[in-house]
Write an enzyme that holds these catalytic residues in place. Structure first.
Site, PDB file in Angstrom:
ATOM      1  N   HIS A 147       0.836  -1.200   0.000  1.00  0.00           N
ATOM      2  CA  HIS A 147       0.000   0.000   0.000  1.00  0.00           C
ATOM      3  C   HIS A 147       0.873   1.253   0.000  1.00  0.00           C
ATOM      4  O   HIS A 147       0.654   2.187  -0.788  1.00  0.00           O
ATOM      5  CB  HIS A 147      -0.904  -0.024   1.236  1.00  0.00           C
ATOM      6  CG  HIS A 147      -1.690   1.220   1.465  1.00  0.00           C
ATOM      7  ND1 HIS A 147      -3.031   1.326   1.143  1.00  0.00           N
ATOM      8  CD2 HIS A 147      -1.342   2.414   2.008  1.00  0.00           C
ATOM      9  CE1 HIS A 147      -3.460   2.534   1.459  1.00  0.00           C
ATOM     10  NE2 HIS A 147      -2.457   3.210   1.999  1.00  0.00           N
ATOM     11  N   GLU A 148       1.876   1.285   0.880  1.00  0.00           N
ATOM     12  CA  GLU A 148       2.740   2.461   0.973  1.00  0.00           C
ATOM     13  C   GLU A 148       3.598   2.622  -0.283  1.00  0.00           C
ATOM     14  O   GLU A 148       3.816   3.745  -0.762  1.00  0.00           O
ATOM     15  CB  GLU A 148       3.617   2.363   2.224  1.00  0.00           C
ATOM     16  CG  GLU A 148       2.842   2.417   3.523  1.00  0.00           C
ATOM     17  CD  GLU A 148       1.950   3.654   3.622  1.00  0.00           C
ATOM     18  OE1 GLU A 148       2.442   4.768   3.347  1.00  0.00           O
ATOM     19  OE2 GLU A 148       0.755   3.498   3.955  1.00  0.00           O
ATOM     20  N   HIS A 151       1.685   4.316  -3.046  1.00  0.00           N
ATOM     21  CA  HIS A 151       1.637   5.777  -2.959  1.00  0.00           C
ATOM     22  C   HIS A 151       2.834   6.391  -3.681  1.00  0.00           C
ATOM     23  O   HIS A 151       2.707   7.398  -4.385  1.00  0.00           O
ATOM     24  CB  HIS A 151       1.658   6.226  -1.495  1.00  0.00           C
ATOM     25  CG  HIS A 151       0.336   6.152  -0.809  1.00  0.00           C
ATOM     26  ND1 HIS A 151      -0.814   6.716  -1.317  1.00  0.00           N
ATOM     27  CD2 HIS A 151      -0.031   5.584   0.386  1.00  0.00           C
ATOM     28  CE1 HIS A 151      -1.830   6.504  -0.487  1.00  0.00           C
ATOM     29  NE2 HIS A 151      -1.377   5.823   0.549  1.00  0.00           N
ATOM     30  N   GLU A 204      -6.067   6.794  -1.297  1.00  0.00           N
ATOM     31  CA  GLU A 204      -6.123   5.590  -0.471  1.00  0.00           C
ATOM     32  C   GLU A 204      -6.678   4.403  -1.254  1.00  0.00           C
ATOM     33  O   GLU A 204      -6.170   3.285  -1.154  1.00  0.00           O
ATOM     34  CB  GLU A 204      -6.982   5.850   0.769  1.00  0.00           C
ATOM     35  CG  GLU A 204      -6.297   6.677   1.821  1.00  0.00           C
ATOM     36  CD  GLU A 204      -5.106   5.957   2.422  1.00  0.00           C
ATOM     37  OE1 GLU A 204      -5.298   5.017   3.193  1.00  0.00           O
ATOM     38  OE2 GLU A 204      -3.960   6.337   2.105  1.00  0.00           O
TER      39      GLU A 204
END
Length: 275
Positions: A147-148, A151, A204
């Site tokens: 997820h990070e 980004h 997100e």
């Protein structure tokens, strides 16, 4: 000319600055998960400059952690995080081939906060508070890190800094009309979007979906993203989720979306574990 007229003129100039200062781009390929939203980046925020600034801030954070004896204290956890990172990084080319040559780096910081992050260019950190409080499995930790990383791949920080910078242009033009002044710098803006402001719902959602695909391709069960969020909700005890996982809809909505995304990439996971 009246103050009202000057403000109207300034607002018009600000609008022109905003429209001319940003260009539509798509930082990543869509992948199997289908992330293909057009993004708007300001020419005032070059990717290379933001990556350089991120690297400088990262070095400062790591140096400070080292001084406080809070850097990579648990050798087993460091090895675990590095192993997961290596497998995830091997998959980033599906979204953007150039990211395979980024100078990826990850450290474990002894901080009680439930947090993890990835800066522009691939500089990452995982906090011990996340591991100690959530107790993630490897697959759940891969979901967090994927997820990070998403980004960073998607350049969400640059997109948000761009939005702030063009807004500041408008504010500066208005300041001329009202006699006040305003100024900002790239480093301060990056620090703000990385560590102060919560991510938007759009960012997100994209990071959730891309992170699930990265994990699946790396051989981690993508359904772990669902159990991870359930643990996050339980740990929050009905309060707001951790800042780095912040979002507007309810936890139930996010879990439903992750269930759909994980089902979509299950064939990728099944193919990966057969290799």
């Amino acid at each position: 000319m009246s103050l009202f007229s000057r403000m109207l003129g300034a607002a018009a100039l600000a609008a022109v600055a905003v429209l001319s200062g940003c260009a539509g781009v798509n930082t990543t390929q869509s992948g199997s998960i289908g992330v293909n939203r057009t993004q708007y980046m300001s020419s005032m925020v070059p990717e290379a400059q933001l990556v350089q600034e991120a690297g400088q801030q990262y070095s400062q954070i790591i140096d400070e952690a080292r001084k406080q004896k809070a850097l990579d204290r648990d050798a087993n956890l460091v090895a675990r995080v590095n192993a997961i990172t290596k497998r995830l990084v091997a998959q980033v080319g599906v979204f953007r081939p150039d990211a395979a040559s980024w100078d990826w780096e990850v450290h474990v910081l002894s901080v009680d906060e439930v947090n993890a992050w990835c800066m522009p260019g691939g500089k990452m950190a995982v906090y011990t508070g996340l591991v100690n409080q959530i107790k993630p499995t490897d697959a759940e930790l891969a979901a967090i890190m994927g997820h990070e990383m998403a980004h960073a791949l998607r350049e969400h920080a640059r997109e948000r800094v761009s939005q702030q910078m063009v807004t500041n242009i408008g504010l500066s033009v208005l300041a001329i009309a009202t006699g006040s002044s305003a100024a900002s710098d790239l480093g301060g803006q990056l620090s703000n979007v990385m560590f102060t402001l919560p991510n938007s719902r759009t960012h997100e959602t994209e990071a959730d979906r891309m992170g699930v695909e990265l994990a699946a391709r790396a051989g981690y069960d993508p359904r772990a993203a669902v159990t991870l969020w359930q643990k996050m909700g339980a740990a929050a005890g009905g309060k707001a989720p951790p800042e780095f996982m912040s979002t507007h809809p309810s936890a139930e909505t996010r879990i439903n979306e992750l269930q759909q995304a994980s089902a979509q990439v299950m064939p990728l996971y099944e193919a990966a574990i057969k290799k």
